[in-house]
Design a protein around this motif. Structure first.
Motif: not given
Length: 440
Positions: A382-387
């Protein structure tokens, strides 16, 4: 659909079958090889997902979870404490009041069917249970419905499986609410649905983070729909499964409307505390507090900041200072959680505030088991982050600690894991517009 993707699907099914039914956590080489294959196939599927009907891939994700319904957990022994607590409660005994090691040879154990064989499988027989009342009620129901351990495990798993189905639906709905188009929403759902860690550790190894994620996303869904009571109730249920979701409440408080925020907190508090009334005893508070205190002061596995500080502290003081570092990191974690929840300078969406609140908690924790980061994986969608996706691929390496020669953690493996994850996180932050604006 291309022959390559058919081959990927067949190989994933075969690898998943051998992983679940033919592997134990002490078979390090086999275990890590199968993890590697599964994540490689996951990467191929995510890369080429548009070549396959979306419903087919979702169906495959559900089928893989059904595989998990058919085997006994092989990477975790938490299930035996679920059965122990459930049998106690099913026979009228409060599981919060008794240490397994204290009642093994008593009439209580005999009446509840708590055998020596079951006791030997417990991973914490000298600790009071820390599983909240909401779970305890289901443990009791499952042990009543299932006469054997196998049957009990089926019933214990069922809410997790159903919760995972609801999670896939909620992720799609939330991505639509957050402004994603159909293609973006479908890919986001698949990032979670097909992730091997989510499939294996939740339904497969019977961890209730699966149910927590479902209630957590429901809380977010209702919050964005302006349904405050339903949101507060859902978040309270998430905390009723695992206490951790309580850290997400600060991000939901509206400083400009304290009356609304107070109503939200009171609703969540009442729903969360209500199940405790059925177990209420002043001793319970002391016992749960004791176990939680021991968790922060004695347990250590796959930690990041804690291991770094432990090494420095041991070098300086000559002994392991976990009794001091654990609570200190808890305070640091709380402070940073509040910062990410309330900072106006950080241009983060609500799911991203939750994402960084949970990331902070995990980086400050003394114990991080693989299944702990699955909620982080769901929030990342649901975010812009994929870490968290990179983290999910590296966490299986921690099973190296469970070798044939007994438990022995390899700190080089832990170091590689966190260097990659923190490096990935650093790269994403450096390319994130909101973070750049904050630094300026």
């Amino acid at each position: 659909m291309s022959r390559l993707l058919w081959a990927v699907g067949i190989m994933a099914a075969a690898a998943g079958f051998f992983f679940l039914f033919q592997t134990t956590r002490s078979d390090t080489v086999t275990l890590l090889s199968l993890w590697g294959i599964l994540f490689l196939l996951y990467g191929i599927a995510i890369r080429d997902w548009a070549k396959v009907p979306f419903k087919f891939l979702i169906g495959a994700a559900v089928v893989f979870r059904l595989f998990g319904m058919l085997h006994f957990p092989n990477l975790s022994d938490d299930v035996y404490r679920f059965i122990w607590d459930g049998r106690l409660l099913a026979h009228g005994y409060n599981p919060f009041l008794y240490l397994p090691s204290e009642i093994l040879t008593t009439a209580i154990a005999f009446q509840a069917g708590l055998t020596e064989a079951l006791f030997q499988k417990l991973n914490s027989p000298d600790y009071y249970t820390v599983y909240p009342p909401l779970l305890q009620g289901w443990f009791a129901a499952a042990t009543t419905l299932g006469e054997t351990e196998w049957a009990t495990v089926f019933w214990l798993r069922l809410p997790i499986f159903l919760g995972e189905l609801a999670t896939l639906w909620l992720l799609y709905q939330l991505l639509n609410i957050l402004g994603k188009d159909q293609t973006q929403a479908q890919r986001g759902v698949l990032l979670y649905a097909l992730n091997p860690l989510a499939i294996v550790e939740l339904v497969g190894n019977l961890h209730y983070e699966g149910l927590t994620i479902c209630f957590l996303l429901a809380g977010l869904y209702f919050y964005l729909k302006q349904k405050q009571t339903s949101s507060a109730t859902s978040l309270a249920l998430a905390a009723g499964v695992k206490l951790l979701p309580l850290i997400f409440i600060p991000a939901l408080l509206n400083k400009k409307d304290w009356e609304k925020s107070l109503k939200y907190v009171l609703t969540a508090g009442v729903v969360f505390l209500l199940p405790f009334l059925f177990f209420f005893n002043l001793t319970i508070i002391e016992n749960i507090s004791t176990s939680l205190d021991l968790y922060f002061r004695r347990f250590e596995f796959n930690a990041s900041l804690y291991y770094l500080l432990r090494g420095i502290g041991t070098f300086v003081m000559g002994y392991n200072p976990i009794a001091t570092i654990g609570p200190l990191l808890a305070l640091v974690s709380i402070s940073l959680i509040l910062f990410f929840s309330w900072s106006k300078k950080l241009k983060l969406s609500l799911p991203e505030r939750w994402l960084f609140a949970l990331t902070t908690y995990l980086l400050c924790a003394t114990t991080v088991h693989p299944w702990y980061i699955v909620p982080l994986l769901a929030l990342s969608v649901l975010s812009r982050f994929r870490f968290p996706i990179a983290w999910s691929a590296l966490l299986p390496l921690t099973y190296v600690a469970y070798g044939q020669s007994g438990f022995q953690e390899n700190l080089w493996v832990v170091a590689v894991e966190y260097l990659v994850v923190l490096g990935w996180l650093g790269w994403e932050l450096s390319h994130n517009k909101s973070v750049k604006e904050f630094r300026q």
